[in-house]
Design a protein around this motif. Structure first.
Motif, short mmCIF file in Angstrom:
data_model
loop_
_atom_site.label_atom_id
_atom_site.label_comp_id
_atom_site.label_asym_id
_atom_site.label_seq_id
_atom_site.Cartn_x
_atom_site.Cartn_y
_atom_site.Cartn_z
N ASP A 2 0.94 -1.41 0.23
CA ASP A 2 0.00 -0.88 -0.10
C ASP A 2 0.96 1.35 0.21
O ASP A 2 2.30 1.56 0.40
N ILE A 4 -0.31 5.44 0.10
CA ILE A 4 -0.96 6.45 0.36
C ILE A 4 -0.07 7.93 0.44
O ILE A 4 1.09 8.44 0.42
N GLN A 13 3.84 2.78 4.63
CA GLN A 13 3.82 2.29 5.84
C GLN A 13 4.25 1.31 6.15
O GLN A 13 5.05 1.04 6.72
N ARG A 16 7.44 2.03 6.29
CA ARG A 16 8.20 2.65 7.38
C ARG A 16 9.24 4.12 5.91
O ARG A 16 9.68 4.56 6.50
N SER A 32 5.84 6.82 11.64
CA SER A 32 4.68 6.31 10.51
C SER A 32 3.13 5.47 11.01
O SER A 32 2.65 6.48 10.88
N GLU A 33 3.18 5.40 12.39
CA GLU A 33 1.96 5.09 13.88
C GLU A 33 1.38 6.68 13.23
O GLU A 33 0.48 6.74 13.11
N LYS A 36 0.09 7.47 9.62
CA LYS A 36 -1.10 6.52 9.58
C LYS A 36 -2.03 6.90 10.03
O LYS A 36 -3.27 6.82 9.11
N CYS A 39 -3.83 9.92 8.84
CA CYS A 39 -4.81 9.20 7.18
C CYS A 39 -5.37 9.13 7.50
O CYS A 39 -7.01 8.91 5.96
N GLU A 40 -5.92 7.79 8.62
CA GLU A 40 -7.28 7.19 8.23
C GLU A 40 -7.70 7.89 8.81
O GLU A 40 -9.56 7.79 9.25
N MET A 101 -5.36 6.27 -1.07
CA MET A 101 -4.41 4.93 -1.18
C MET A 101 -4.76 4.28 -2.16
O MET A 101 -5.87 4.52 -2.53
#
Length: 170
Positions: A2, A4, A13, A16, A32-33, A36, A39-40, A101
């Protein structure tokens, strides 16, 4: 895998990394987390408390740790003016640009790469001669042409040399 896309930045991700302007930057795990999570939750802001619970679950986190992680992330994506990651007072953080994404694993290729290579080599063949046969033939031709040309130049120089000398027969 994936990817983004956030404006001009692409984020993977799984490994990373961030790619921007032809350069690849490796992110730390928490950065990185954090990206993410932002983005979510786009376009909603993510509160500091939710970030702490999602990323640092069960760990003691100071305000400085979270602020430093956001700062490191902004530096990695070259967001010095805070145009991509917005700080919303009393609410938290959110992305200013909608993340797009793309799942490259789900993209199907209609033809196998080996069949494409086979078709391209078939195009190179002309009446039973392969590309390499043609290449060797052209090489031999150039070799013969070059040495014929050199021999011709040497012969011309020899004739001029002999003609310019005075020869006394008697």
């Amino acid at each position: 895998m994936d990817k983004i896309f956030i404006g001009e930045v692409s984020f993977c991700q799984k490994i990373r990394t961030i790619e921007q302007d032809g350069r690849e930057i490796k992110l730390r795990n928490k950065e990185s987390e954090m990206l993410k999570l932002l983005c979510e939750n786009y376009p909603e802001p993510v509160s500091r408390r939710k970030i702490e619970q999602s990323i640092w679950a069960g760990s003691y986190v100071t305000e400085n740790t979270l602020t430093q992680t956001i700062s490191n992330l902004r530096n990695a994506i070259d967001d010095k003016k805070h145009e991509l990651i917005l700080t919303i007072p009393k609410k938290g953080y959110c992305l200013a640009v909608e993340p797009k994404m793309i799942n490259f694993d789900s993209i199907k290729i209609s033809e196998k790469p080996t069949s494409i290579v086979k078709k391209s080599t078939e195009k190179l063949n002309a009446k039973g001669f392969s590309f390499f046969t043609w290449l060797i033939g052209i090489g031999i031709f150039l070799f013969v042409f070059y040495f014929t040309y050199l021999f011709f130049l040497i012969e011309i120089r020899l004739i001029f040399f002999l003609c310019n000398r005075k020869i006394y027969l008697f």
